[in-house]
Structure formats: structure tokens, C-alpha cells
Design a protein around this motif. Structure first.
Motif, PDB file in Angstrom:
ATOM      1  N   GLN A   1     -40.355  60.370  10.381  1.00  0.00           N
ATOM      2  CA  GLN A   1     -38.940  60.684  10.072  1.00  0.00           C
ATOM      3  C   GLN A   1     -38.354  61.387   8.631  1.00  0.00           C
ATOM      4  OE1 GLN A   1     -35.863  62.099  11.291  1.00  0.00           O
ATOM      5  NE2 GLN A   1     -36.512  60.344  13.084  1.00  0.00           N
ATOM      6  N   GLN A   2     -37.885  62.407   8.798  1.00  0.00           N
ATOM      7  CA  GLN A   2     -37.138  63.149   7.518  1.00  0.00           C
ATOM      8  C   GLN A   2     -35.616  62.921   7.169  1.00  0.00           C
ATOM      9  OE1 GLN A   2     -37.034  67.339   7.460  1.00  0.00           O
ATOM     10  NE2 GLN A   2     -37.676  67.556   9.721  1.00  0.00           N
ATOM     11  N   TYR A   3     -35.140  62.315   8.175  1.00  0.00           N
ATOM     12  CA  TYR A   3     -33.639  62.136   8.274  1.00  0.00           C
ATOM     13  C   TYR A   3     -33.326  60.540   8.134  1.00  0.00           C
ATOM     14  CZ  TYR A   3     -33.844  66.869  10.121  1.00  0.00           C
ATOM     15  OH  TYR A   3     -34.013  68.186  10.305  1.00  0.00           O
ATOM     16  N   ASN A   4     -32.224  60.240   7.686  1.00  0.00           N
ATOM     17  CA  ASN A   4     -31.610  59.196   7.569  1.00  0.00           C
ATOM     18  C   ASN A   4     -30.709  58.959   8.888  1.00  0.00           C
ATOM     19  OD1 ASN A   4     -29.990  56.766   7.430  1.00  0.00           O
ATOM     20  ND2 ASN A   4     -30.043  56.867   5.040  1.00  0.00           N
ATOM     21  N   LEU A   5     -31.211  58.424  10.078  1.00  0.00           N
ATOM     22  CA  LEU A   5     -30.957  58.494  11.233  1.00  0.00           C
ATOM     23  C   LEU A   5     -29.442  57.404  11.087  1.00  0.00           C
ATOM     24  CD1 LEU A   5     -33.681  58.922  14.039  1.00  0.00           C
ATOM     25  CD2 LEU A   5     -31.990  60.781  12.618  1.00  0.00           C
ATOM     26  N   THR A   6     -29.531  56.643  10.456  1.00  0.00           N
ATOM     27  CA  THR A   6     -28.271  55.705  10.387  1.00  0.00           C
ATOM     28  C   THR A   6     -27.129  56.727   9.835  1.00  0.00           C
ATOM     29  OG1 THR A   6     -29.588  53.764   9.953  1.00  0.00           O
ATOM     30  CG2 THR A   6     -27.291  53.436   9.245  1.00  0.00           C
ATOM     31  N   GLU A   7     -27.403  57.130   8.602  1.00  0.00           N
ATOM     32  CA  GLU A   7     -26.242  57.994   8.179  1.00  0.00           C
ATOM     33  C   GLU A   7     -25.854  59.114   9.263  1.00  0.00           C
ATOM     34  OE1 GLU A   7     -26.824  59.300   4.397  1.00  0.00           O
ATOM     35  OE2 GLU A   7     -26.666  57.555   3.425  1.00  0.00           O
ATOM     36  N   ALA A   8     -27.020  59.611   9.898  1.00  0.00           N
ATOM     37  CA  ALA A   8     -26.636  60.484  10.961  1.00  0.00           C
ATOM     38  C   ALA A   8     -25.900  60.363  12.163  1.00  0.00           C
ATOM     39  CB  ALA A   8     -27.831  61.224  11.589  1.00  0.00           C
ATOM     40  N   LEU A   9     -25.945  59.014  12.388  1.00  0.00           N
ATOM     41  CA  LEU A   9     -25.345  58.408  13.448  1.00  0.00           C
ATOM     42  C   LEU A   9     -23.778  57.979  13.137  1.00  0.00           C
ATOM     43  CD1 LEU A   9     -24.695  56.913  16.431  1.00  0.00           C
ATOM     44  CD2 LEU A   9     -25.570  54.605  14.839  1.00  0.00           C
ATOM     45  N   LEU A  10     -23.457  57.552  11.904  1.00  0.00           N
ATOM     46  CA  LEU A  10     -22.289  57.326  11.394  1.00  0.00           C
ATOM     47  C   LEU A  10     -21.436  58.655  11.260  1.00  0.00           C
ATOM     48  CD1 LEU A  10     -22.771  54.544   8.869  1.00  0.00           C
ATOM     49  CD2 LEU A  10     -22.231  54.363  11.287  1.00  0.00           C
ATOM     50  N   PHE A  11     -22.208  59.765  10.733  1.00  0.00           N
ATOM     51  CA  PHE A  11     -21.531  61.049  10.412  1.00  0.00           C
ATOM     52  C   PHE A  11     -21.079  61.520  11.891  1.00  0.00           C
ATOM     53  CE2 PHE A  11     -23.094  61.503   6.078  1.00  0.00           C
ATOM     54  CZ  PHE A  11     -22.025  61.520   5.378  1.00  0.00           C
ATOM     55  N   LEU A  12     -22.016  61.673  12.883  1.00  0.00           N
ATOM     56  CA  LEU A  12     -21.899  62.018  14.152  1.00  0.00           C
ATOM     57  C   LEU A  12     -20.329  61.320  14.562  1.00  0.00           C
ATOM     58  CD1 LEU A  12     -22.240  63.730  16.550  1.00  0.00           C
ATOM     59  CD2 LEU A  12     -23.849  62.481  17.268  1.00  0.00           C
ATOM     60  N   SER A  13     -20.471  60.081  14.671  1.00  0.00           N
ATOM     61  CA  SER A  13     -19.576  59.239  15.215  1.00  0.00           C
ATOM     62  C   SER A  13     -18.104  59.541  14.678  1.00  0.00           C
ATOM     63  CB  SER A  13     -19.713  57.866  15.221  1.00  0.00           C
ATOM     64  OG  SER A  13     -20.989  57.318  15.838  1.00  0.00           O
ATOM     65  N   HIS A  14     -17.898  59.625  13.277  1.00  0.00           N
ATOM     66  CA  HIS A  14     -16.893  59.833  12.617  1.00  0.00           C
ATOM     67  C   HIS A  14     -16.283  61.325  12.835  1.00  0.00           C
ATOM     68  CE1 HIS A  14     -14.050  59.182   9.074  1.00  0.00           C
ATOM     69  NE2 HIS A  14     -14.134  60.645   9.049  1.00  0.00           N
ATOM     70  N   PHE A  15     -17.165  62.163  12.970  1.00  0.00           N
ATOM     71  CA  PHE A  15     -16.646  63.786  13.049  1.00  0.00           C
ATOM     72  C   PHE A  15     -16.242  63.730  14.629  1.00  0.00           C
ATOM     73  CE2 PHE A  15     -19.898  64.884   9.289  1.00  0.00           C
ATOM     74  CZ  PHE A  15     -18.591  64.715   8.533  1.00  0.00           C
ATOM     75  N   MET A  16     -16.938  63.075  15.398  1.00  0.00           N
ATOM     76  CA  MET A  16     -16.446  63.189  16.891  1.00  0.00           C
ATOM     77  C   MET A  16     -14.947  62.942  16.701  1.00  0.00           C
ATOM     78  SD  MET A  16     -17.619  64.425  19.797  1.00  0.00           S
ATOM     79  CE  MET A  16     -19.103  64.135  19.848  1.00  0.00           C
ATOM     80  N   GLY A  17     -14.622  61.710  15.918  1.00  0.00           N
ATOM     81  CA  GLY A  17     -13.278  61.492  16.065  1.00  0.00           C
ATOM     82  C   GLY A  17     -12.400  62.606  15.265  1.00  0.00           C
ATOM     83  N   ASP A  18     -12.840  63.148  14.336  1.00  0.00           N
ATOM     84  CA  ASP A  18     -11.925  63.958  13.429  1.00  0.00           C
ATOM     85  C   ASP A  18     -11.809  65.200  14.286  1.00  0.00           C
ATOM     86  OD1 ASP A  18     -11.643  62.683  11.102  1.00  0.00           O
ATOM     87  OD2 ASP A  18     -13.372  63.614  10.068  1.00  0.00           O
ATOM     88  N   ILE A  19     -12.679  65.675  15.164  1.00  0.00           N
ATOM     89  CA  ILE A  19     -12.644  67.181  15.664  1.00  0.00           C
ATOM     90  C   ILE A  19     -11.549  67.030  16.848  1.00  0.00           C
ATOM     91  CG2 ILE A  19     -14.417  67.084  17.671  1.00  0.00           C
ATOM     92  CD1 ILE A  19     -14.940  69.858  16.708  1.00  0.00           C
ATOM     93  N   HIS A  20     -11.093  65.600  17.295  1.00  0.00           N
ATOM     94  CA  HIS A  20     -10.069  65.153  18.394  1.00  0.00           C
ATOM     95  C   HIS A  20      -8.854  65.173  17.679  1.00  0.00           C
ATOM     96  CE1 HIS A  20     -13.493  65.044  20.802  1.00  0.00           C
ATOM     97  NE2 HIS A  20     -12.899  65.261  21.825  1.00  0.00           N
TER      98      HIS A  20
END
Length: 278
Positions: free
Chosen positions: A122-141
């Protein structure tokens, strides 16, 4: 995979926030609401991956870490432009003109990263990716995260919320939610607010829920953004100018919109994670 030490430090500060009265709205309690609504709707497979990616200290509560991206803006300065989209042109670029550096671009990017699970190299930090996606899904709404560039999403529109001076963006980030749930940072107020939204998802919005979650790809941020600017025009900006005093009529007519957008964000986050971790 190893989880960032930063996440553990931030989690400690979040734990303190629950005993120290505060109100961060869509920057805090609104994000908690979105992620707890979503986590309750995860498939068995998606729930298992989310549990694996969360640090143990989160106690399998995605919601408690959902505000994390707001807490690291100074550390991750590159992330500041990812929390909004400029309107009316909805240009997906940052102040330096870098394309893709906006809220919709970030959702697509972190979705792509999470789709690499369970690649062992894995080249990505998937924990951070999960938190960013979850947060941004809130922001866009949040309608004013897709607000007008000219007023910085309502940040430069100075208003009074009842007797307190604030700005229109803060009203939508914080004040409507605080008044809707009862001011205070204790768990019972937050939990009751979330339960109220979940009850509406299962009753008055039940026939719409499948439509909310449908998407031809893992997520559809452009659809969500278009809904938000429409809500911004019809509800957030309507009848408001600098110097306006917003009282009960504004609150009573806008609270249902806030609850609906939080519900849609939670349902769609769950649907996206279910598609990613199927």
C-alpha cells in the motif's frame, strides 16, 4: 496498517471536547452526525474494513474522528482548499490554479485511494483517506461549502443570530445545529439529534433513500454539489444581506434543510463505502 500518531493525538482532544462545552457545528457535531448515520448503514464487509482502518482508541466510532480534517488544516496546509467548491463557475482548482484541488476533486481522489484496499503493498495512508472522504462527504452537503466566491461561502456576510454577531457561514456550520439539538457538547444532545434524523430517514424520507445512495461510480460529488448550491440559493442566501437579524422564522424554516442534508450525506457516505469495500 499502522495508523498515524497524529490521529491518536487528535482523538484525545476530541474526547476532551465532549466534556468541555463547545459547538463546532458542521465542523464538529454535524460531521459526527454524518459519520454515525453512515456507520450504522454499512454492509458487513464495509463495516469490517472501517473497523480495521480506525485506530483502536476510536473504539470503532467513525464519528469521533470525522472532524479530524478540520483539525489538521494548519499541519496539512495543502488540504485547506479541499473543503469547498467555488460558485458560480464551480472551478475545481485552488488559489494557485491547480486543477482538482477542490471538494469534489478531493472526494474523487480519496475514493480512488480507498479502492486500492486490500493491496498489501500500500502506498496510501488508508486511515487518513477514510477520514478525509468521510469528512468531505459531509462538507459537500453543507450548502455554503458550495457557496459564492464573492462572499466566501457566506463568511463575509455579517449577520446577527438572534442577539449575537456572527456570519452567515457560521450560522449554517454551527448555529442552526446547536439550536436544533440544544446548545452544549454533551453526548446526550448529539445522540438525540442523530436519532431524530435517523427516524426521519426511516419514515418521511424512506421512499427517497435508495435514490440518494444511487450512483454509477463509487461516489457522485458533482451531483451533491449541484444540490448544495441550489439549497444555498433557495434557503441559505434567500432574504439575507449584511446586517440581517436571523431569528425564529429563519431557524424554523432552515432546520429541516440542515437535517435533510445531514441525512443525505450519511446515507451517501455509507453507500460509497459499501461500494468501495464490497
Amino acid at each position: 496498517m499502522e495508523n498515524s500518531k497524529l490521529l491518536h493525538a487528535v482523538l484525545i482532544s476530541f474526547s476532551l471536547a465532549f466534556v468541555i462545552p463547545c459547538g463546532y457545528g458542521w465542523g464538529f457535531e454535524g460531521h459526527i452526525a454524518v459519520c454515525r448515520i453512515a456507520q450504522a448503514r454499512l454492509s458487513k464487509a464495509a463495516a469490517a474494513v472501517v473497523t480495521k482502518l480506525l485506530p483502536a482508541s476510536a473504539k470503532n466510532d467513525l464519528g469521533v474522528l470525522c472532524p479530524w480534517p478540520d483539525q489538521v488544516k494548519l499541519r496539512y496546509r495543502w488540504s485547506s482548499s479541499l473543503h469547498f467548491i467555488n460558485t458560480p463557475h464551480r472551478d475545481c482548482k485552488d488559489s494557485n490554479g491547480v486543477k482538482g484541488n477542490c471538494l469534489a476533486g478531493a472526494i474523487n481522489n480519496y475514493t480512488t485511494e480507498l479502492l486500492t484496499y486490500p493491496n498489501k503493498r500500500q502506498q496510501y495512508n488508508l486511515t487518513e483517506a477514510l477520514l478525509f472522504l468521510s469528512h468531505f462527504m459531509g462538507d459537500i452537503h453543507q450548502p455554503l461549502h458550495v457557496g459564492y466566491t464573492s462572499d466566501k461561502g457566506g463568511n463575509t456576510i455579517k449577520v446577527k443570530w438572534f442577539n449575537r454577531a456572527t456570519n452567515l457561514h457560521h450560522v449554517w456550520d454551527t448555529d442552526i445545529i446547536n439550536k436544533g439539538k440544544g446548545v452544549g457538547g454533551n453526548n446526550s444532545n448529539i445522540d438525540a439529534f442523530i436519532i431524530k434524523i435517523q427516524q426521519k430517514i426511516n419514515s418521511q424520507w424512506a421512499k427517497q433513500v435508495n435514490g440518494w445512495g444511487s450512483c454509477n461510480t463509487a461516489s457522485c460529488p458533482n451531483v451533491y454539489a449541484l444540490e448544495s448550491i441550489k439549497a444555498a440559493c433557495q434557503w441559505a442566501y434567500k432574504g439575507v444581506q449584511s446586517g440581517s437579524i436571523l431569528k425564529d422564522d429563519y431557524f424554523q424554516t432552515r432546520l429541516p434543510v440542515v437535517e435533510l442534508r445531514l441525512a443525505q450525506a450519511g446515507v451517501r457516505l455509507a453507500a460509497a463505502l459499501n461500494r468501495i469495500f464490497k
